[in-house]
Design a protein around this motif. Structure first.
Motif, PDB file in Angstrom:
ATOM      1  N   ILE A 224       6.119  -1.413  -4.626  1.00  0.00           N
ATOM      2  CA  ILE A 224       7.553  -1.469  -4.919  1.00  0.00           C
ATOM      3  C   ILE A 224       7.929  -0.356  -5.890  1.00  0.00           C
ATOM      4  CG2 ILE A 224       9.342  -2.830  -6.069  1.00  0.00           C
ATOM      5  CD1 ILE A 224       8.146  -5.317  -4.715  1.00  0.00           C
ATOM      6  N   LEU A 225       7.102  -0.107  -6.891  1.00  0.00           N
ATOM      7  CA  LEU A 225       7.388   0.976  -7.838  1.00  0.00           C
ATOM      8  C   LEU A 225       7.379   2.335  -7.146  1.00  0.00           C
ATOM      9  CD1 LEU A 225       5.423  -0.311 -10.937  1.00  0.00           C
ATOM     10  CD2 LEU A 225       7.876   0.203 -10.870  1.00  0.00           C
ATOM     11  N   VAL A 226       6.400   2.581  -6.306  1.00  0.00           N
ATOM     12  CA  VAL A 226       6.337   3.853  -5.577  1.00  0.00           C
ATOM     13  C   VAL A 226       7.560   3.985  -4.670  1.00  0.00           C
ATOM     14  CG1 VAL A 226       5.071   5.140  -3.794  1.00  0.00           C
ATOM     15  CG2 VAL A 226       3.835   4.124  -5.720  1.00  0.00           C
ATOM     16  N   ALA A 227       7.933   2.898  -3.996  1.00  0.00           N
ATOM     17  CA  ALA A 227       9.083   2.928  -3.091  1.00  0.00           C
ATOM     18  C   ALA A 227      10.386   3.172  -3.847  1.00  0.00           C
ATOM     19  CB  ALA A 227       9.165   1.623  -2.295  1.00  0.00           C
TER      20      ALA A 227
ATOM     21  N   SER B  53       0.133   3.325   3.451  1.00  0.00           N
ATOM     22  CA  SER B  53      -1.148   4.019   3.587  1.00  0.00           C
ATOM     23  C   SER B  53      -2.126   3.283   4.489  1.00  0.00           C
ATOM     24  CB  SER B  53      -1.759   4.297   2.211  1.00  0.00           C
ATOM     25  OG  SER B  53      -2.007   3.110   1.503  1.00  0.00           O
ATOM     26  N   CYS B  54      -1.843   2.021   4.805  1.00  0.00           N
ATOM     27  CA  CYS B  54      -2.699   1.293   5.746  1.00  0.00           C
ATOM     28  C   CYS B  54      -2.450   1.733   7.190  1.00  0.00           C
ATOM     29  CB  CYS B  54      -2.509  -0.223   5.612  1.00  0.00           C
ATOM     30  SG  CYS B  54      -0.927  -0.849   6.222  1.00  0.00           S
ATOM     31  N   LEU B  55      -1.356   2.467   7.420  1.00  0.00           N
ATOM     32  CA  LEU B  55      -1.014   2.927   8.776  1.00  0.00           C
ATOM     33  C   LEU B  55      -1.275   4.415   8.983  1.00  0.00           C
ATOM     34  CD1 LEU B  55       2.372   1.069   9.400  1.00  0.00           C
ATOM     35  CD2 LEU B  55       0.056   0.393  10.102  1.00  0.00           C
ATOM     36  N   VAL B  56      -1.727   5.098   7.941  1.00  0.00           N
ATOM     37  CA  VAL B  56      -1.999   6.532   8.002  1.00  0.00           C
ATOM     38  C   VAL B  56      -3.509   6.722   7.978  1.00  0.00           C
ATOM     39  CG1 VAL B  56      -1.710   8.726   6.768  1.00  0.00           C
ATOM     40  CG2 VAL B  56       0.151   7.051   6.792  1.00  0.00           C
ATOM     41  N   LEU B  57      -4.009   7.587   8.822  1.00  0.00           N
ATOM     42  CA  LEU B  57      -5.436   7.890   8.798  1.00  0.00           C
ATOM     43  C   LEU B  57      -5.743   8.821   7.624  1.00  0.00           C
ATOM     44  CD1 LEU B  57      -6.100   8.456  12.597  1.00  0.00           C
ATOM     45  CD2 LEU B  57      -6.763   6.476  11.211  1.00  0.00           C
ATOM     46  N   GLY B  58      -6.894   8.642   7.037  1.00  0.00           N
ATOM     47  CA  GLY B  58      -7.303   9.482   5.923  1.00  0.00           C
ATOM     48  C   GLY B  58      -7.320  10.957   6.291  1.00  0.00           C
ATOM     49  N   VAL B  59      -7.686  11.280   7.523  1.00  0.00           N
ATOM     50  CA  VAL B  59      -7.741  12.683   7.951  1.00  0.00           C
ATOM     51  C   VAL B  59      -6.361  13.338   7.952  1.00  0.00           C
ATOM     52  CG1 VAL B  59      -9.874  12.423   9.276  1.00  0.00           C
ATOM     53  CG2 VAL B  59      -7.664  12.073  10.411  1.00  0.00           C
ATOM     54  N   GLU B  60      -5.309  12.525   8.017  1.00  0.00           N
ATOM     55  CA  GLU B  60      -3.952  13.061   7.994  1.00  0.00           C
ATOM     56  C   GLU B  60      -3.563  13.587   6.617  1.00  0.00           C
ATOM     57  OE1 GLU B  60      -0.913  10.877  10.486  1.00  0.00           O
ATOM     58  OE2 GLU B  60      -2.513   9.373  10.414  1.00  0.00           O
ATOM     59  N   ALA B  61      -4.363  13.307   5.609  1.00  0.00           N
ATOM     60  CA  ALA B  61      -4.092  13.787   4.254  1.00  0.00           C
ATOM     61  C   ALA B  61      -4.495  15.241   4.071  1.00  0.00           C
ATOM     62  CB  ALA B  61      -4.833  12.909   3.237  1.00  0.00           C
TER      63      ALA B  61
ATOM     64  N   CYS C 224       0.812  -1.219   0.000  1.00  0.00           N
ATOM     65  CA  CYS C 224       0.000   0.000   0.000  1.00  0.00           C
ATOM     66  C   CYS C 224       0.848   1.272   0.000  1.00  0.00           C
ATOM     67  CB  CYS C 224      -0.922  -0.006   1.208  1.00  0.00           C
ATOM     68  SG  CYS C 224      -0.026   0.102   2.780  1.00  0.00           S
ATOM     69  N   SER C 225       2.125   1.165  -0.340  1.00  0.00           N
ATOM     70  CA  SER C 225       3.032   2.318  -0.283  1.00  0.00           C
ATOM     71  C   SER C 225       2.595   3.454  -1.194  1.00  0.00           C
ATOM     72  CB  SER C 225       4.448   1.893  -0.661  1.00  0.00           C
ATOM     73  OG  SER C 225       4.974   0.990   0.281  1.00  0.00           O
ATOM     74  N   VAL C 226       2.610   4.656  -0.637  1.00  0.00           N
ATOM     75  CA  VAL C 226       2.374   5.901  -1.362  1.00  0.00           C
ATOM     76  C   VAL C 226       3.345   6.922  -0.780  1.00  0.00           C
ATOM     77  CG1 VAL C 226      -0.081   5.393  -1.759  1.00  0.00           C
ATOM     78  CG2 VAL C 226       0.577   6.778   0.207  1.00  0.00           C
ATOM     79  N   THR C 227       3.453   8.083  -1.423  1.00  0.00           N
ATOM     80  CA  THR C 227       4.216   9.144  -0.780  1.00  0.00           C
ATOM     81  C   THR C 227       3.240  10.199  -0.271  1.00  0.00           C
ATOM     82  OG1 THR C 227       4.642  10.323  -2.848  1.00  0.00           O
ATOM     83  CG2 THR C 227       6.329   8.766  -2.108  1.00  0.00           C
ATOM     84  N   LEU C 228       3.534  10.708   0.888  1.00  0.00           N
ATOM     85  CA  LEU C 228       2.733  11.734   1.551  1.00  0.00           C
ATOM     86  C   LEU C 228       3.680  12.894   1.833  1.00  0.00           C
ATOM     87  CD1 LEU C 228      -0.083  12.370   2.800  1.00  0.00           C
ATOM     88  CD2 LEU C 228       0.786  11.392   4.934  1.00  0.00           C
TER      89      LEU C 228
ATOM     90  N   ASN D 145       9.150  -3.946   1.606  1.00  0.00           N
ATOM     91  CA  ASN D 145       8.244  -4.391   0.538  1.00  0.00           C
ATOM     92  C   ASN D 145       8.448  -5.878   0.308  1.00  0.00           C
ATOM     93  OD1 ASN D 145       8.950  -1.372  -0.163  1.00  0.00           O
ATOM     94  ND2 ASN D 145       6.973  -1.812  -1.070  1.00  0.00           N
ATOM     95  N   LEU D 146       7.402  -6.643   0.515  1.00  0.00           N
ATOM     96  CA  LEU D 146       7.487  -8.088   0.352  1.00  0.00           C
ATOM     97  C   LEU D 146       6.932  -8.527  -0.996  1.00  0.00           C
ATOM     98  CD1 LEU D 146       6.283  -9.198   3.894  1.00  0.00           C
ATOM     99  CD2 LEU D 146       8.614  -8.792   3.095  1.00  0.00           C
ATOM    100  N   CYS D 147       7.638  -9.456  -1.639  1.00  0.00           N
ATOM    101  CA  CYS D 147       7.203 -10.045  -2.897  1.00  0.00           C
ATOM    102  C   CYS D 147       7.314 -11.558  -2.754  1.00  0.00           C
ATOM    103  CB  CYS D 147       8.082  -9.563  -4.053  1.00  0.00           C
ATOM    104  SG  CYS D 147       7.684 -10.370  -5.612  1.00  0.00           S
TER     105      CYS D 147
END
Length: 159
Positions: free
Chosen positions: A108-111, A61-69, A50-54, A134-136
């Protein structure tokens, strides 16, 4: 429960959504904004699917609350390509067959994009260290590492 109005930037575009204060950013991206590239693999921040950049910082992104965006800039896998033109990393992943089932690939691509933005000349050890979150289960990591190293070399030559 009252939903909260969030205004943010996603992949360079202004975005607004309503979210429950307990909802993860991953759920907001997928359910509210219909950006389904980030996947939920574990829900505990261990797999990186679920990696994204913030605001330029790589996050699960599974560990970040939506309100933190609120007021932040988010980049997802959907923001990597430039229209119909793949990002060089995406192209190298195809060339090196560095993907199979596709669950881990967006994360993995985002990372790796975040890595190359920070360090355009990583060693193989640095790439492996960066991807430790990142696990594959399908490809193994050799093809992924080769694709990243090849991309880094091409980007250095182009600059």
């Amino acid at each position: 429960m009252t939903k909260i109005h969030i205004t943010t930037t996603v992949n360079g575009d202004d975005a607004e959504f309503l979210c429950d204060p307990r909802e993860t950013l991953l759920d907001c991206l997928r359910d509210e904004l219909r950006l389904t590239g980030a996947k939920e693999g574990c829900g505990t921040g261990d797999c990186g699917a679920c990696s994204v950049t913030l605001d330029g910082r790589l996050v699960c992104s599974c560990l970040v609350l939506g309100v933190e965006a609120q007021g932040k800039e988010i980049t997802t896998i959907e923001g990597m390509a430039d229209g119909d033109t793949l990002h060089p990393l995406q192209q190298k992943f195809i060339e090196h067959a560095a993907l199979q089932c596709g669950i881990c690939t967006p994360g993995i691509l985002v990372a790796t994009k975040a890595l190359l933005e920070k360090n355009p000349d990583p060693t193989e050890t640095e790439v492996r260290y960066w991807l430790a979150g990142n696990l594959c289960r399908c490809t193994g990591y050799d093809k992924i590492i080769r694709a990243v190293m090849d991309t880094a070399a091409d980007l250095r030559e182009a600059s």
